[in-house]
Write a protein that holds these residues in place. Sequence first.
Motif, short mmCIF file in Angstrom:
data_model
loop_
_atom_site.label_atom_id
_atom_site.label_comp_id
_atom_site.label_asym_id
_atom_site.label_seq_id
_atom_site.Cartn_x
_atom_site.Cartn_y
_atom_site.Cartn_z
N CYS A 67 -82.89 32.83 -8.18
CA CYS A 67 -83.61 32.26 -9.33
C CYS A 67 -85.17 32.37 -8.89
N LYS A 70 -87.90 36.80 -9.88
CA LYS A 70 -88.77 36.69 -10.90
C LYS A 70 -90.07 36.54 -10.71
N LYS A 71 -90.45 35.28 -10.15
CA LYS A 71 -91.78 34.49 -10.29
C LYS A 71 -92.26 35.31 -8.87
N TYR A 96 -76.15 36.50 -16.49
CA TYR A 96 -77.21 35.77 -16.83
C TYR A 96 -77.08 34.30 -17.51
N ARG A 100 -77.84 30.57 -16.44
CA ARG A 100 -78.55 29.51 -17.11
C ARG A 100 -77.65 28.21 -17.05
N GLU A 105 -83.07 30.16 -13.67
CA GLU A 105 -83.57 31.48 -14.03
C GLU A 105 -83.06 32.87 -13.82
N SER A 107 -82.31 36.40 -12.48
CA SER A 107 -83.07 37.34 -11.65
C SER A 107 -83.29 38.75 -12.57
#
Length: 214
Positions: A67, A70-71, A96, A100, A105, A107
């Motif tokens: 999770c 992405k960030k 996905y 969720r 979140e 990847s």
Amino acid sequence: GKTRMIVEQIKVGFMDVFCYLVACSRTKEALFIDPAGNEEELVNYLKQEDLTLKYIVNTHGHADHTCGNKKVKALTGAKIVMHETDNRVFSTPEGYAMARQWGFEPSPPADETVEDGDKIVIGDVSLEVIHTPGHSPGGICLLSDGNLFTGDTLFVGGIGRTDLPGSSHEQFMKSIQERLMILPPETIVWPGHDYGAMVRSSIGYEKTTNPWLE
């Protein structure tokens, strides 16, 4: 002198996931294993230690471990690396949706995929990919210089779940016995969650005390 491999164990997120920072002390190149939460803190730590993040490596594709991808990727430009099977399985609408559903979140797809026997290299440090399917089809452990990062394959006193889609208990036990238990007994086990009485263990200790391995 011998290059020091830096290993930092950092608990992240709300599921007691252990993220690992592995770095080469000479080149200051680094990677994160499963940076799944507290992403700003993780990236600030890199800045503080003057490290360059080259890779985000996932032990498997489950959302509680991916999770943060992405960030962290957005903040550092590091490449996401996972086993090609889990990349395929979890980079799907179903994958996905599962992420969720667990409140995470999803990847982005991996930038590079690996398979059994591949090496992930940062400076003078090399991590060998050991494919250990069972908890998930593309689950991997990473071995470097007597350090084994086991993700959700082997915990301190436990093993990963096999009741999830794509899991197989039989395959899992085979992975653990044939790929991990053959390693030198002094090999340090760095698990994917803080589920045990201690934060780390060894292959020898797990072999003799882990109730799942009798």
